[in-house]
Design a protein around this motif. Structure first.
Motif: not given
Length: 281
Positions: A151-154, A158-165, A180-182, A188-192
């Motif tokens: 379970l990960s923030w996208t 909102f949290i992904g945008r907070m990290f970008a901010t 982190p939000p990747l 991205h998860v499928r590739a990992l």
């Protein structure tokens, strides 16, 4: 010329920095007060039940590990920052959950191959700086046919945008570190995970947050409790004008998301990606 020893030393320094970042503030109270139900959501999606051996990676204070234990599983809660465990132990005792707490780096887990029936992480492993290393470890310690749940923030949420901010105010990331939000991006998860898993299912969901009544309340709460936000402000200790600009930007982020405005102004919707998969083999 960079040697293998230089790389190892740089990695140890980075992990020491990460551990210190999460040890500051009060992440256990944030997890308990703001997102208390997310761990149980992941546990339910993974079908955790009695008799299973479960590993929670980046467990923090047990937001997912404790519900897994209450579901009857034999649980190990692992985290790079053992300073978070004391709050987790108290919470587990209060809820009648029994589990094991063990310090561990998500990129080099101290467990055997295929040791667990279910390997999960609730907004935890996404903060390991080297995504492929962490993904490799999730797969390695899960038994063939076992479940991997994330379970990960996208990035768009909102949290992904907070990290970008916060990014323009933070020091440059070390070489090879990924945002982190990747982990909240399905591709991205499928590739990992690649062909080492089957039946990968991914669903975007939101969690409704009603903890804050104004944009400033949200900002100040995260400034006080959330390690990554605290670290960015520490980077601005000698730049009060930039710190004031970040104050404005974080409040504007919450305001743009509807906090403090409109008929539903005391709620935020935070988007996350819920993924489950089976270990192949």
């Amino acid at each position: 010329m960079t040697t293998q020893n230089d790389t190892a030393e740089a990695d140890r320094a980075l992990k020491t920095k990460h551990r210190a970042m999460w040890a500051q503030g009060d992440y256990p109270s944030l997890a308990a007060e703001v997102i208390p139900g997310l761990g149980a959501t992941l546990v339910e999606a993974c079908g955790v039940g009695p008799g299973q051996r479960v590993l929670d990676v980046g467990a923090g204070s047990g937001n997912a590990a404790i519900p897994a234990a209450l579901a009857g599983a034999d649980v190990v809660a692992s985290d790079l920052t053992p300073e978070l465990f004391e709050a987790g132990r108290r919470a587990a005792e209060q809820r009648g959950a029994r589990l094991t707490w063990q310090e561990g780096d998500a990129e080099a887990l101290p467990f055997g191959d295929g040791e667990f029936d279910t390997v999960l992480s609730c907004v935890g492993v996404m903060f390991a700086p080297h995504h492929q290393r962490a993904a490799d470890e999730l797969v390695r310690v899960c038994r063939p046919g076992g479940t991997i749940g994330l379970l990960s923030w996208t990035p768009q949420g909102f949290i992904g945008r907070m990290f970008a901010t916060m990014k323009p105010y933070a020091p440059p990331p070390p070489p090879g570190a990924q945002p982190p939000p990747l982990w909240g991006d399905e591709d991205h998860v499928r590739a990992l995970l690649g062909d080492r898993v089957t039946d990968l299912r991914a669903e975007r969901r939101t969690v409704r947050i009603e903890r804050f009544d104004t944009p400033e309340t949200f900002r100040d709460y995260f400034k006080e409790r959330y390690g990554p936000t605290i670290a960015v402000y520490k980077n601005l200790a000698d730049a009060p004008e930039r710190a004031a600009a970040l104050d404005r930007d974080l409040a504007d982020l919450a305001r743009d998301a509807g906090l403090g405005t409109g008929p539903d102004g005391t709620a935020l919707e935070w988007e996350y990606l819920l993924c489950t998969a089976r270990r192949a083999g």
